[in-house]
Design a protein around this motif. Structure first.
Motif, PDB file in Angstrom:
ATOM      1  N   UNK A 255       0.820  -1.212   0.000  1.00 44.84           N
ATOM      2  CA  UNK A 255       0.000   0.000   0.000  1.00 44.84           C
ATOM      3  C   UNK A 255       0.848   1.254   0.000  1.00 44.84           C
ATOM      4  N   UNK A 256       1.845   1.276   0.876  1.00 47.58           N
ATOM      5  CA  UNK A 256       2.575   2.514   1.096  1.00 47.58           C
ATOM      6  C   UNK A 256       4.085   2.259   1.056  1.00 47.58           C
ATOM      7  N   UNK A 257       4.609   2.033  -0.141  1.00 46.81           N
ATOM      8  CA  UNK A 257       6.061   1.890  -0.245  1.00 46.81           C
ATOM      9  C   UNK A 257       6.734   3.219   0.069  1.00 46.81           C
ATOM     10  N   UNK A 258       7.869   3.176   0.732  1.00 44.84           N
ATOM     11  CA  UNK A 258       8.540   4.411   1.132  1.00 44.84           C
ATOM     12  C   UNK A 258       8.885   5.241  -0.099  1.00 44.84           C
ATOM     13  N   UNK A 259       8.444   6.502  -0.093  1.00 43.79           N
ATOM     14  CA  UNK A 259       8.695   7.373  -1.231  1.00 43.79           C
ATOM     15  C   UNK A 259       7.756   7.171  -2.398  1.00 43.79           C
ATOM     16  N   UNK A 260       6.723   6.324  -2.197  1.00 50.05           N
ATOM     17  CA  UNK A 260       5.789   6.051  -3.279  1.00 50.05           C
ATOM     18  C   UNK A 260       4.677   7.077  -3.346  1.00 50.05           C
ATOM     19  N   UNK A 261       3.871   7.036  -4.422  1.00 53.30           N
ATOM     20  CA  UNK A 261       2.831   8.043  -4.593  1.00 53.30           C
ATOM     21  C   UNK A 261       1.631   7.820  -3.688  1.00 53.30           C
ATOM     22  N   UNK A 262       1.541   6.650  -3.036  1.00 52.81           N
ATOM     23  CA  UNK A 262       0.437   6.422  -2.104  1.00 52.81           C
ATOM     24  C   UNK A 262       0.901   6.424  -0.647  1.00 52.81           C
ATOM     25  N   UNK A 263       1.983   7.145  -0.350  1.00 50.77           N
ATOM     26  CA  UNK A 263       2.486   7.219   1.022  1.00 50.77           C
ATOM     27  C   UNK A 263       1.425   7.690   2.007  1.00 50.77           C
ATOM     28  N   UNK A 264       0.538   8.574   1.547  1.00 52.13           N
ATOM     29  CA  UNK A 264      -0.411   9.198   2.466  1.00 52.13           C
ATOM     30  C   UNK A 264      -1.769   8.503   2.493  1.00 52.13           C
ATOM     31  N   UNK A 265      -1.855   7.309   1.953  1.00 52.56           N
ATOM     32  CA  UNK A 265      -3.101   6.563   2.064  1.00 52.56           C
ATOM     33  C   UNK A 265      -3.473   6.363   3.520  1.00 52.56           C
ATOM     34  N   UNK A 266      -4.767   6.390   3.780  1.00 54.49           N
ATOM     35  CA  UNK A 266      -5.238   6.220   5.147  1.00 54.49           C
ATOM     36  C   UNK A 266      -6.563   5.461   5.139  1.00 54.49           C
ATOM     37  N   UNK A 267      -7.055   5.096   6.313  1.00 53.02           N
ATOM     38  CA  UNK A 267      -8.366   4.466   6.468  1.00 53.02           C
ATOM     39  C   UNK A 267      -9.301   5.539   6.994  1.00 53.02           C
ATOM     40  N   UNK A 268     -10.345   5.874   6.234  1.00 51.94           N
ATOM     41  CA  UNK A 268     -11.205   6.976   6.679  1.00 51.94           C
ATOM     42  C   UNK A 268     -12.663   6.869   6.254  1.00 51.94           C
ATOM     43  N   UNK A 269     -13.100   5.719   5.729  1.00 48.36           N
ATOM     44  CA  UNK A 269     -14.468   5.640   5.218  1.00 48.36           C
ATOM     45  C   UNK A 269     -15.074   4.258   5.422  1.00 48.36           C
ATOM     46  N   UNK A 270     -16.387   4.241   5.702  1.00 52.90           N
ATOM     47  CA  UNK A 270     -17.168   3.012   5.627  1.00 52.90           C
ATOM     48  C   UNK A 270     -17.708   2.883   4.206  1.00 52.90           C
ATOM     49  N   UNK A 271     -17.491   1.734   3.612  1.00 57.56           N
ATOM     50  CA  UNK A 271     -18.084   1.455   2.305  1.00 57.56           C
ATOM     51  C   UNK A 271     -19.407   0.727   2.539  1.00 57.56           C
TER      52      UNK A 271
END
Length: 314
Positions: A255-271
């Motif tokens: 999900x969040x490889x160091x220096x990757x474009x998805x570093x700031x992904x987070x958990x914030x929603x109920x689907x």
């Protein structure tokens, strides 16, 4: 649509997005959604947007197209026995969110466009019941879960989905940015044991957790990886039984490889998203079928609600 003259927003603690449906809040609870305070009957797109701060609502009645009227507040069903639940319709012969079930993303705090919640690790617990005519012989469909995005840009959205599968089994079904879902083995996707090897995903049978009648409790645990490390996991329980745990399986570890474009992904929603499909006839129901969902709880610690329910401790 509110029974007692207050909105869900007025009941929320702005700091954490907590919505209380009862006075019995759990330690670690950050969001609680039930349907007891709403008027029984059709539940519209505007209702779900007003009550949860969602910004869309497929399958919630839009006021014009009767095909969109697939959600209702049902006063005859609730897991507690003295409340209400959300009933969702899967029309006969219909698939995907345009014609089947419902689909919306509920922010854990703020609004959908300005979701101020961010977490690396969360639990989701909810209750689900299937109609007696539900066709578990069919290939499957999506069930509610958690998801998230980049908290700064709202890009790189991901969905930590699960599915019901033939016979009433449960499967992890990740929808990750940049095609990072690399789980190839059914044994890594499915909960429980393989009981029938049919050679194809719609012909295999795993532990039939959901096939028995009545209410079932599903609990999911998501832990995003530390940047550059493969220490994330996704695990689940059904009716208190451990399903399966994925650790370092090219899922959360990517999900969040160091220096990757998805570093700031987070958990914030109920689907709040459940529908039939795939796209083939193997997924279609022969007649209208239904599910009921109730008591959505998001927590920083294990909810473990099935034990309380089974012992009458509501």
């Amino acid at each position: 649509m509110k029974k007692y003259g207050f909105t869900m927003k007025q009941l929320s603690y702005v700091s954490c997005g907590l919505l209380i449906g009862s006075s019995n809040a759990l330690a670690g609870e950050v969001y609680h959604l039930n349907f007891d305070q709403f008027d029984a009957g059709s539940y519209s797109k505007q209702n779900v947007k007003d009550d949860t701060n969602a910004n869309y609502g497929k399958g919630f009645y839009d006021g014009s197209d009767p095909r969109s009227d697939r959600a209702m507040i049902d006063s005859s069903e609730s897991v507690t026995g003295n409340g209400q639940s959300l009933r969702i319709t899967f029309p006969a012969g219909k698939l995907k969110t345009a014609d089947s079930g419902v689909d919306t993303r509920i922010p854990l705090s703020g609004t959908a466009s300005k979701n101020t919640y961010a977490a690396d690790e969360l639990y989701l617990s909810y209750w689900i019941k299937f109609s007696d005519n539900f066709e578990f012989s069919q290939c499957g469909g999506k069930l509610p879960s958690l998801g998230g995005a980049d908290y700064a840009s709202r890009e790189n959205q991901w969905k930590g989905r699960i599915m019901w599968r033939p016979g009433g089994s449960i499967q992890f079904y990740m929808e990750l940015p940049h095609d990072l879902d690399k789980i190839d083995s059914d044994f890594d996707r499915f909960w429980g044991e393989k009981e029938v090897d049919g050679g194809a995903i719609c012909d295999n049978r795993f532990s039939p957790y959901l096939a028995t009648s009545g209410w079932h409790n599903i609990e999911l645990h998501y832990k995003l990886n530390s940047l550059g490390q493969s220490d994330g996991l996704f695990e689940g329980w059904v009716d208190g039984n451990k399903g399966y745990k994925l650790v370092n399986a090219d899922v959360f570890g990517n999900y969040r490889p160091e220096g990757g474009e998805q570093d700031k992904l987070t958990i914030n929603s109920i689907l709040l998203s459940t529908f039939l499909g795939g796209s083939s006839d193997q997924y279609k129901m022969a007649e209208d079928t239904y599910i009921w969902v109730d008591e959505f709880k998001v927590s920083t610690t294990r909810v473990n609600e099935y034990h309380r329910y089974s012992n009458g401790q509501w």
